[in-house]
Design an enzyme around this catalytic site. Structure first.
Site, PDB file in Angstrom:
ATOM      1  N   GLN A  55       8.684  12.572   4.653  1.00  0.00           N
ATOM      2  CA  GLN A  55       9.668  11.775   3.945  1.00  0.00           C
ATOM      3  C   GLN A  55      11.057  12.348   4.219  1.00  0.00           C
ATOM      4  OE1 GLN A  55       8.616  11.198  -0.200  1.00  0.00           O
ATOM      5  NE2 GLN A  55       6.537  10.616   0.306  1.00  0.00           N
ATOM      6  N   GLU A  75      10.279   8.955  -1.764  1.00  0.00           N
ATOM      7  CA  GLU A  75       9.380   8.734  -2.895  1.00  0.00           C
ATOM      8  C   GLU A  75       9.809   9.614  -4.068  1.00  0.00           C
ATOM      9  OE1 GLU A  75       5.238   9.251  -1.915  1.00  0.00           O
ATOM     10  OE2 GLU A  75       4.592   8.484  -3.856  1.00  0.00           O
ATOM     11  N   ASN A  85       0.628  -0.242  -2.142  1.00  0.00           N
ATOM     12  CA  ASN A  85       0.569   0.872  -1.190  1.00  0.00           C
ATOM     13  C   ASN A  85      -0.837   1.464  -1.210  1.00  0.00           C
ATOM     14  OD1 ASN A  85       1.704   3.310   0.355  1.00  0.00           O
ATOM     15  ND2 ASN A  85       0.885   4.291  -1.500  1.00  0.00           N
ATOM     16  N   GLU A  86      -1.363   1.755  -0.052  1.00  0.00           N
ATOM     17  CA  GLU A  86      -2.670   2.413   0.067  1.00  0.00           C
ATOM     18  C   GLU A  86      -3.652   1.859  -0.976  1.00  0.00           C
ATOM     19  OE1 GLU A  86      -2.316   6.715   0.443  1.00  0.00           O
ATOM     20  OE2 GLU A  86      -1.279   6.478   2.344  1.00  0.00           O
ATOM     21  N   TYR A 130      -1.200  10.412   9.242  1.00  0.00           N
ATOM     22  CA  TYR A 130      -0.504  11.708   9.243  1.00  0.00           C
ATOM     23  C   TYR A 130      -1.109  12.627  10.296  1.00  0.00           C
ATOM     24  CZ  TYR A 130       1.946  10.538   4.931  1.00  0.00           C
ATOM     25  OH  TYR A 130       2.777   9.954   4.000  1.00  0.00           O
ATOM     26  N   GLU A 140       4.152   5.184   6.967  1.00  0.00           N
ATOM     27  CA  GLU A 140       4.006   6.612   6.652  1.00  0.00           C
ATOM     28  C   GLU A 140       3.440   7.307   7.879  1.00  0.00           C
ATOM     29  OE1 GLU A 140       2.226   7.779   2.914  1.00  0.00           O
ATOM     30  OE2 GLU A 140       3.064   6.013   1.901  1.00  0.00           O
TER      31      GLU A 140
END
Ligand code: AHR
Length: 509
Positions: A357, A29, A176-177, A252, A308
């Site tokens: 990432q 990113e 995204n999201e 996460y 992710e």
């Protein structure tokens, strides 16, 4: 000490679902020093580069057989306007990266630079389009610019920027999201928008898009259900002409709170076990989302993409809080190895996963020193490398014959031994993690339906869970040969020291 032996059976001649190589995918990113100073140093840098792309980073990632790279975000994707990142660099307009540090983005790394990076890596591009602040036309034009052959307005623009041939781009993220930084939409509103966007993301020529709808956060099963209801039947996934081929999921590993996530290198045994409990939740989440998808798509034509995942700690002291720069210890490596065992078990539905990432941000493979430029491979990198033989291999079911060693962690129970296995042609690879901080474990594997020969083994461990690699000690956590594996050909006995990751490979006869 825990002296019990964990016994398990592996039927080496019964092939399970294929473990897509894309489960070992990556994510880059425009965030902190992931792109600038990580992948891209500019053509004038003293660091050896090709068109500004760091060659040592490329070499390290090629050694992982990196299958794909997601770009340009994350949250950044929904404020990125791709046309700002093409053409002569000195004429590209700048913007403010409002999500990540409020820094100026000069757009010197854009579409052509990203595609050149993918070509150097030998990785498939996964481009995440902008739904949050973009337009349908902007996304549609980007697909045309990248993938159309012949003659058209976007093709002429691409050619004017130096690229005659279209690229092949399969993986395409529709936002995204969307429940958060991608527009704070409701599930139904996003699903309706996604139908519109996906309609105009065309398959040009022979390029077949694999459209990935912006999926749920963690255990938001209602989001997945709404997407499946609204988009699932449009999917006919993996069938040309379908509008949707996959949904994403983000989760996460954060043992603390969003305000205080915990320190990357300074932590106690309790923090460690809490981390592993959070990482192990991935199994519950993949099961839950898969169950919802099964209701609408029992034949599993729509894929689940966990694009992710990974640890998220407080940033390293002295670094910009918006840059998400964190160290990486043996604990992170064990989080990764546990995830891969879980991913392998879900290979029938899970078609892609991307750790967040790749360089200098969150659970990175590679850390680069901002001053000296020195490159360090993290403990997590080594798990990807040791596990790369699972890519595109057939998963092998592991049936446990005895109780798994476990620890009580608050109200949770953590299984402290995790393993998975696969075969590709006559090669078998078994991965084993001992998550116990203090006790060794022994595992006896009864191989049925074949014999294994030429057994070799490697181990990743260190004196403490807090051990990390730095420019001064780059190999403090690095794989080495493991000699504590005994094989009769049909029975493997593997000794796992405390907090270790072990791979065992052999030829099946
Ligand atoms: O990976 C960092 C950020 O986490 C991404 O930009 C976003 O999608 C997620 O919230």
């Amino acid at each position: 000490m825990n002296n019990d032996v964990l016994s398990a059976v592996i039927n080496v001649d019964v092939k399970g679902p294929t473990i897509s190589r894309h489960l070992y995918g990556h994510f880059a990113e425009h965030l902190g020093r992931c792109i600038y100073g990580g992948f891209y140093v500019g053509e004038d840098s003293d660091i050896p580069n090709a068109g500004g792309i760091r060659l040592d980073v490329v070499e390290a990632l090629r050694a992982l057989n990196i299958p794909n790279l997601r770009w340009p975000g994350g949250c950044f994707a929904d404020e990125y306007h791709w046309m700002d990142g093409i053409g002569p660099k000195d004429r590209r307009p700048a913007m403010v990266n409002t999500h990540w540090g409020n820094v100026e983005e000069n757009n010197h790394f854009g579409t052509h630079e990203f595609m050149a990076l993918c070509e150097l890596l030998g990785a498939e591009p996964y481009i995440n389009g902008n739904v949050g602040s973009g337009t349908v036309k902007e996304m549609s034009d980007w697909v045309e610019y990248l993938t159309r052959d012949g003659d058209s307005p976007m093709v002429r623009l691409r050619k004017a920027n130096g690229r005659d041939e279209p690229w092949r781009v399969r993986f395409w993220g529709i936002g995204n999201e969307a429940w958060g930084c991608g527009g704070n939409m409701t599930a139904q509103h996003y699903a309706d928008e996604a139908r519109r966007y996906a309609t105009f993301c065309r398959d040009h020529g022979g390029n077949r898009l694999h459209r990935i709808a912006a999926g749920a956060n963690s255990d938001d099963y209602a989001w997945t259900e709404t997407l499946m209801k609204t988009l699932g039947h449009l999917g006919c996934a993996r069938r040309p002409g379908g509008f949707f081929q996959a949904l994403s999921l983000h989760y996460y590993t954060i043992p603390g709170t969003w305000d205080d996530k915990g320190d990357a290198t300074v932590f106690g045994t309790d923090d460690y076990y809490r981390t592993m409990v959070q990482a192990a939740r991935t199994d519950e989440l993949l099961t839950g989302h898969s169950n919802v998808m099964d209701c609408y798509d029992p034949t599993k034509t729509v894929g689940l993409v966990m694009d992710e995942w990974g640890t998220w700690w407080n940033v390293e002291p002295g670094t910009d809080p918006g840059f998400l720069h964190q160290q990486n210890t043996l604990r992170d490596a064990l989080v990764a190895s546990l995830h891969f065992d879980i991913f392998h078990r879900h290979a029938a539905r899970l078609v892609m996963a991307n750790i967040a990432q790749t360089v200098n941000v969150l659970q990175a493979m590679i850390l680069t020193d901002p001053d000296s430029g020195a490159l360090v491979l993290t403990p997590t990198y080594h798990v990807f490398e040791m596990n790369k033989g699972h890519q595109d291999a057939a998963s092998l079911r592991v049936d446990l014959l005895s109780d798994v060693p476990a620890r009580e962690v608050g109200t949770d129970t953590l299984a402290t031994v995790s393993l998975s296995a696969s075969r590709k042609d006559d090669r078998m690879l078994i991965s084993l993690s001992n998550l116990d901080a203090a006790d060794a474990a022994d595992v006896e594997l009864d191989l049925r339906g074949g014999r294994v020969e030429e057994v070799t083994s490697r181990i990743l461990t260190a004196g403490s869970l807090q051990t990390c690699n730095t420019p001064e000690t780059p190999a403090a956590v690095a794989p080495r040969p493991h000699d504590q594996v005994k094989s009769t050909g049909t029975v493997l006995r593997v000794h796992l020291p405390a907090h270790s990751f072990v791979t065992v490979e052999g030829r099946l006869a």
